[in-house]
Design a protein around this motif. Sequence first.
Motif, mmCIF file in Angstrom:
data_model
loop_
_atom_site.group_PDB
_atom_site.id
_atom_site.type_symbol
_atom_site.label_atom_id
_atom_site.label_comp_id
_atom_site.label_asym_id
_atom_site.label_seq_id
_atom_site.Cartn_x
_atom_site.Cartn_y
_atom_site.Cartn_z
ATOM 1 N N PRO A 1 0.806 -1.221 0.000
ATOM 2 C CA PRO A 1 0.000 0.000 0.000
ATOM 3 C C PRO A 1 0.842 1.274 0.000
ATOM 4 C CG PRO A 1 -0.961 -1.606 1.480
ATOM 5 C CD PRO A 1 0.360 -2.177 1.034
ATOM 6 N N ALA A 2 2.003 1.234 0.648
ATOM 7 C CA ALA A 2 2.856 2.425 0.691
ATOM 8 C C ALA A 2 3.374 2.794 -0.685
ATOM 9 C CB ALA A 2 4.029 2.196 1.644
ATOM 10 N N VAL A 3 3.586 1.799 -1.543
ATOM 11 C CA VAL A 3 4.004 2.062 -2.927
ATOM 12 C C VAL A 3 2.811 2.542 -3.747
ATOM 13 C CG1 VAL A 3 4.878 1.014 -5.047
ATOM 14 C CG2 VAL A 3 5.908 0.415 -2.845
ATOM 15 N N LEU A 4 1.705 1.840 -3.638
ATOM 16 C CA LEU A 4 0.529 2.175 -4.436
ATOM 17 C C LEU A 4 0.020 3.588 -4.144
ATOM 18 C CD1 LEU A 4 -1.381 -1.223 -4.108
ATOM 19 C CD2 LEU A 4 -0.112 -0.393 -6.106
ATOM 20 N N SER A 5 0.063 3.988 -2.897
ATOM 21 C CA SER A 5 -0.498 5.290 -2.513
ATOM 22 C C SER A 5 0.288 6.463 -3.067
ATOM 23 C CB SER A 5 -0.585 5.388 -0.989
ATOM 24 O OG SER A 5 0.708 5.369 -0.407
ATOM 25 N N THR A 6 1.518 6.216 -3.540
ATOM 26 C CA THR A 6 2.323 7.311 -4.096
ATOM 27 C C THR A 6 2.025 7.558 -5.573
ATOM 28 O OG1 THR A 6 4.171 5.877 -4.767
ATOM 29 C CG2 THR A 6 4.185 6.706 -2.510
ATOM 30 N N ILE A 7 1.222 6.709 -6.204
ATOM 31 C CA ILE A 7 0.945 6.845 -7.637
ATOM 32 C C ILE A 7 -0.144 7.890 -7.841
ATOM 33 C CG2 ILE A 7 0.120 5.650 -9.701
ATOM 34 C CD1 ILE A 7 1.303 3.068 -8.514
ATOM 35 N N SER A 8 0.216 8.962 -8.533
ATOM 36 C CA SER A 8 -0.737 10.049 -8.754
ATOM 37 C C SER A 8 -1.394 9.996 -10.123
ATOM 38 C CB SER A 8 -0.037 11.402 -8.587
ATOM 39 O OG SER A 8 1.042 11.527 -9.499
ATOM 40 N N ALA A 9 -0.832 9.216 -11.046
ATOM 41 C CA ALA A 9 -1.399 9.122 -12.396
ATOM 42 C C ALA A 9 -2.719 8.360 -12.376
ATOM 43 C CB ALA A 9 -0.417 8.403 -13.318
ATOM 44 N N PRO A 10 -3.607 8.621 -13.316
ATOM 45 C CA PRO A 10 -4.819 7.807 -13.442
ATOM 46 C C PRO A 10 -4.455 6.354 -13.755
ATOM 47 C CG PRO A 10 -4.977 9.802 -14.780
ATOM 48 C CD PRO A 10 -3.560 9.708 -14.333
ATOM 49 N N VAL A 11 -5.176 5.428 -13.140
ATOM 50 C CA VAL A 11 -4.891 4.004 -13.302
ATOM 51 C C VAL A 11 -6.191 3.257 -13.597
ATOM 52 C CG1 VAL A 11 -4.040 1.902 -12.178
ATOM 53 C CG2 VAL A 11 -2.880 4.085 -11.776
ATOM 54 N N LEU A 12 -6.147 2.414 -14.609
ATOM 55 C CA LEU A 12 -7.252 1.510 -14.934
ATOM 56 C C LEU A 12 -6.760 0.088 -14.699
ATOM 57 C CD1 LEU A 12 -10.057 0.856 -16.174
ATOM 58 C CD2 LEU A 12 -8.925 0.886 -18.426
ATOM 59 N N VAL A 13 -7.457 -0.646 -13.829
ATOM 60 C CA VAL A 13 -7.083 -2.026 -13.527
ATOM 61 C C VAL A 13 -8.139 -2.948 -14.131
ATOM 62 C CG1 VAL A 13 -6.188 -3.560 -11.749
ATOM 63 C CG2 VAL A 13 -6.348 -1.114 -11.287
ATOM 64 N N LEU A 14 -7.725 -3.771 -15.099
ATOM 65 C CA LEU A 14 -8.652 -4.632 -15.823
ATOM 66 C C LEU A 14 -8.497 -6.083 -15.401
ATOM 67 C CD1 LEU A 14 -8.039 -3.107 -19.359
ATOM 68 C CD2 LEU A 14 -10.087 -2.786 -17.951
ATOM 69 N N HIS A 15 -9.618 -6.787 -15.369
ATOM 70 C CA HIS A 15 -9.585 -8.240 -15.183
ATOM 71 C C HIS A 15 -10.657 -8.869 -16.066
ATOM 72 C CE1 HIS A 15 -13.342 -8.521 -12.844
ATOM 73 N NE2 HIS A 15 -12.950 -7.419 -12.229
ATOM 74 N N GLY A 16 -10.464 -10.127 -16.392
ATOM 75 C CA GLY A 16 -11.443 -10.850 -17.188
ATOM 76 C C GLY A 16 -12.623 -11.300 -16.344
ATOM 77 N N SER A 17 -13.754 -11.496 -16.990
ATOM 78 C CA SER A 17 -14.937 -11.969 -16.263
ATOM 79 C C SER A 17 -14.835 -13.450 -15.925
ATOM 80 C CB SER A 17 -16.200 -11.710 -17.093
ATOM 81 O OG SER A 17 -16.180 -12.462 -18.305
ATOM 82 N N ASP A 18 -13.974 -14.195 -16.638
ATOM 83 C CA ASP A 18 -13.872 -15.650 -16.453
ATOM 84 C C ASP A 18 -12.485 -16.053 -15.965
ATOM 85 O OD1 ASP A 18 -16.467 -15.793 -17.425
ATOM 86 O OD2 ASP A 18 -15.840 -16.220 -19.477
ATOM 87 N N THR A 19 -11.889 -15.225 -15.137
ATOM 88 C CA THR A 19 -10.525 -15.457 -14.689
ATOM 89 C C THR A 19 -10.485 -16.088 -13.308
ATOM 90 O OG1 THR A 19 -8.360 -14.382 -14.564
ATOM 91 C CG2 THR A 19 -10.210 -13.214 -13.551
ATOM 92 N N ARG A 20 -9.277 -16.404 -12.832
ATOM 93 C CA ARG A 20 -9.116 -16.927 -11.470
ATOM 94 C C ARG A 20 -9.556 -15.863 -10.459
ATOM 95 N NH1 ARG A 20 -8.219 -22.269 -12.757
ATOM 96 N NH2 ARG A 20 -6.291 -22.569 -13.948
ATOM 97 N N PRO A 21 -10.172 -16.269 -9.343
ATOM 98 C CA PRO A 21 -10.711 -15.282 -8.397
ATOM 99 C C PRO A 21 -9.684 -14.302 -7.839
ATOM 100 C CG PRO A 21 -11.624 -17.456 -7.947
ATOM 101 C CD PRO A 21 -10.558 -17.651 -8.980
ATOM 102 N N PHE A 22 -8.415 -14.714 -7.736
ATOM 103 C CA PHE A 22 -7.445 -13.801 -7.115
ATOM 104 C C PHE A 22 -7.095 -12.624 -8.016
ATOM 105 C CE2 PHE A 22 -5.037 -17.500 -8.742
ATOM 106 C CZ PHE A 22 -4.151 -16.904 -9.618
ATOM 107 N N TYR A 23 -7.399 -12.690 -9.304
ATOM 108 C CA TYR A 23 -7.105 -11.535 -10.152
ATOM 109 C C TYR A 23 -8.091 -10.383 -9.928
ATOM 110 C CZ TYR A 23 -3.472 -14.229 -12.470
ATOM 111 O OH TYR A 23 -2.338 -14.958 -12.726
ATOM 112 N N PRO A 24 -9.406 -10.614 -9.877
ATOM 113 C CA PRO A 24 -10.287 -9.518 -9.469
ATOM 114 C C PRO A 24 -9.976 -9.005 -8.063
ATOM 115 C CG PRO A 24 -11.551 -11.250 -10.532
ATOM 116 C CD PRO A 24 -10.167 -11.791 -10.335
ATOM 117 N N ALA A 25 -9.599 -9.913 -7.170
ATOM 118 C CA ALA A 25 -9.216 -9.478 -5.822
ATOM 119 C C ALA A 25 -7.994 -8.577 -5.876
ATOM 120 C CB ALA A 25 -8.955 -10.691 -4.928
ATOM 121 N N GLY A 26 -7.030 -8.929 -6.717
ATOM 122 C CA GLY A 26 -5.846 -8.105 -6.878
ATOM 123 C C GLY A 26 -6.182 -6.749 -7.479
#
Length: 281
Positions: free
Chosen positions: A210-235
């Motif tokens: 979280p300490a790394v992620l919170s420093t990102i100021s750019a817009p971010v789009l996080v995509l996952h597939g609808s039929d993927t392993r559950p840990f990818y939407p969680a990620g």
Amino acid sequence: MEAAMTTQRTHHVTTADGVTIGGTVHGHGRPLVFLHGGIGDGDLDWGRLLGHLTGRFTCHLPSMRGRGLSGDHPDLSPGRQVDDILAYVDSIGRPTGLVGWSAGANLALGAAARSDAVDAVALVEPAMRGQMDEQEQALIGRAVARMGELAAEGDFTAAVRAFAGGPFNDEEIAAAEDAGYFEATGRYVPHLLNLLRQVMAYEGPTAEDPAVLSTISAPVLVLHGSDTRPFYPAGARHVAGHIPHARVGEIPGAGHAAPLTHPEALATTLAEFFGAPRRSG
């Protein structure tokens, strides 16, 4: 669109530790740098999207050290790979968008946390180990172990196919097989095994922190597939929950291998995201 595809050229940069990072470059327009996953290289992982993007964007497809057009080096640690990306981005000399798939998505996050030159980031299923339950960790562990066994027997195509059985679903395995993806990427299996060892031993900051992620100021789009392993939407939710300007999107019908199986849908989403006006300052 066909004319844009004929404008392929190459771009190289030399890193601080003397490694040449090279990539093919296609099209014209706003620069986007595409970071491949752990299995392939820039051209193998992203080539299917080019026909949908090169009319509007300059698409850079660099490969990590030891792959594609890039030189090799014993140090494959995540921190060093982020340094490579930053050197490549800085050499473009313009505000640049980053696109990362799987392990490449993690590296894109690491680079965005350290560079003002990255002005937008799109992630396709970042690999977040901390979001896996014990069963999911065991699944990936078995895939890695089987890859090692088959590599020791000299069957690199079967080895990379076995590894893909962790993140890919059965339909994606069949599609990648039919497309010759495993045959093309098998040569990288020794490199991938070395890479995974160094990732597991790495003690520096990671894209999951979280300490790394919170420093990102750019817009971010996080995509996952609808039929993927559950840990990818969680990620995806984990990443978006710690970045101020982030949102989650879904690719209908896709699993983990959207750049291979759903290139048009993915490219359309990327074009909409990166074509939007950017915040200034």
